[in-house]
Motif scaffolding. Structure first.
Motif, PDB file in Angstrom:
ATOM      1  N   VAL A 119       0.821  -1.207   0.000  1.00 49.01           N
ATOM      2  CA  VAL A 119       0.000   0.000   0.000  1.00 49.01           C
ATOM      3  C   VAL A 119       0.855   1.256   0.000  1.00 49.01           C
ATOM      4  N   VAL A 122       1.673   2.252  -3.469  1.00 51.54           N
ATOM      5  CA  VAL A 122       0.528   2.851  -4.154  1.00 51.54           C
ATOM      6  C   VAL A 122       0.362   4.305  -3.717  1.00 51.54           C
ATOM      7  N   SER A 153      -3.658  -2.070  -0.763  1.00 56.23           N
ATOM      8  CA  SER A 153      -3.207  -1.305  -1.926  1.00 56.23           C
ATOM      9  C   SER A 153      -4.311  -1.189  -2.968  1.00 56.23           C
TER      10      SER A 153
END
Length: 352
Positions: A119, A122, A153
């Protein structure tokens, strides 16, 4: 020629000695898909998110990077971009200020590739859309592939898809779009690419630059025939060891009415080696093709007669997965497969 890479420069899907999708300037077999982008752009209706779907190795990422190059080189047009163009060079190096690529890659100093796109990656990538673009024009996020996103993510990406900034474009490569969050799929325009024809697979491989060695015509034709439309699969089939395992597996499967147990045992020994995972995968693919062909050839028979073949295939798939997960000996898996297949084939023949 593919640019030289540092020893620790590795990405998911890399093929030794071959260019990565962002380094390709040719696209084979997907003119209609590219025309869909061109038409939407010309009409001023270029959707902010595209889900480019299809089996692995058929050119989805190559198309996505090709679209990105065209829009970054000329935001108003959609003309081809030669390899020597500054934008093409920046895209190949992932150094263009208006492009960010989400993919699994090995960080400097790391020993292995990550299993997922985290994540944090991202969030950092999406900072592109919260700042002023490096130049006027499109800002593009390319995801290769969506299956590599974890739950967090994927949700981080979804938030940006729900409220996209102006002149933002998301190009999302997906091998199995049905596995994605429905909310992501609903916000994308789906573009499904078909597997390449055998001649197209051969054309792509024939066009690879050095140091890739051009295969002989017979080997290339066989690899293309077994590729199921995937260039990556065809390249793997050009490995002599892998091709040899496929040929031996196909020969033994064709003789199930009189199994040659000496050769079957020898095959099992080869597939049980410590570094034999690619060979075992190739043998599994041969089994899958064989069972599919048998089911097709017997499609007019009562379903009950076909059940045994399906059950053997399912049992083998489970055993192969367990062998991989628990690092089990693959020899019993292979021997049980041929025993069960021979029984299913002979029983079906006797009832026919």
């Amino acid at each position: 020629m593919p640019p030289e890479r540092a020893p620790d420069d590795a990405e998911a899907g890399d093929l030794v000695g071959l260019p990565r999708p962002r380094e390709h300037t040719r696209l084979v077999g997907h003119a209609a898909a590219e025309a869909a982008f061109a038409g939407a752009h010309a009409a001023g209706r270029l959707h902010h998110a595209w889900l480019i779907a299809g089996p692995p190795g058929i050119g989805k990422a190559t198309l996505a990077y090709r679209v990105a190059r065209r829009l970054l080189a000329d935001p108003q047009g959609f003309s081809d971009v030669p390899a020597e163009h500054p934008t093409a060079r920046k895209v190949a190096a992932l150094s263009h200020p208006n492009l960010v690529a989400l993919r699994r890659h090995r960080a400097p100093g790391a020993k292995t590739l990550p299993t997922r796109i985290p994540v944090d990656a991202v969030r950092r990538a999406l900072d592109l859309f919260g700042s002023t673009a490096g130049t006027e024009g499109w800002r593009i996020c390319l995801v290769d592939s969506a299956e590599d996103l974890n739950a967090n993510s994927a949700n981080a990406l979804l938030k940006m898809l729900e409220e996209p900034p102006p002149r933002a474009l998301f190009l999302i490569v997906a091998h199995a779009p049905g596995r994605l969050l429905p909310t992501i799929r609903s916000r994308c325009r789906m573009l499904t690419l078909r597997p390449l024809a055998e001649t197209e697979v051969a054309e792509v491989i024939s066009g690879f630059p050095p140091p890739f060695g051009a295969p002989d015509a017979e080997a290339l034709a066989r690899a293309a025939a077994l590729s199921e439309g995937s260039v990556a699969r065809a390249v793997a089939m050009l490995d002599p060891a892998r091709a040899g395992i496929v040929a031996e597996t196909e020969t033994l499967l064709a003789r199930l009415d009189h199994p040659d147990w000496r050769r079957i045992l020898a095959l099992a020994e080869k597939l049980a080696g410590r570094d034999a995972e690619p060979l075992f995968e190739a043998a599994c693919e041969s089994v899958s093709r064989f069972v599919s062909a048998e089911l097709d050839a017997r499609r007019h028979e009562p379903p009950a007669r076909l059940a045994a073949l399906v059950e053997v295939c399912d049992k083998f798939a489970r055993a192969a997965r367990e062998a991989a997960i628990y690092n089990l000996d693959r020899r019993p898996v292979v021997l049980a497969l041929f025993t069960d297949l021979a029984g299913a084939i002979s029983a079906g023949t006797a009832r026919a």
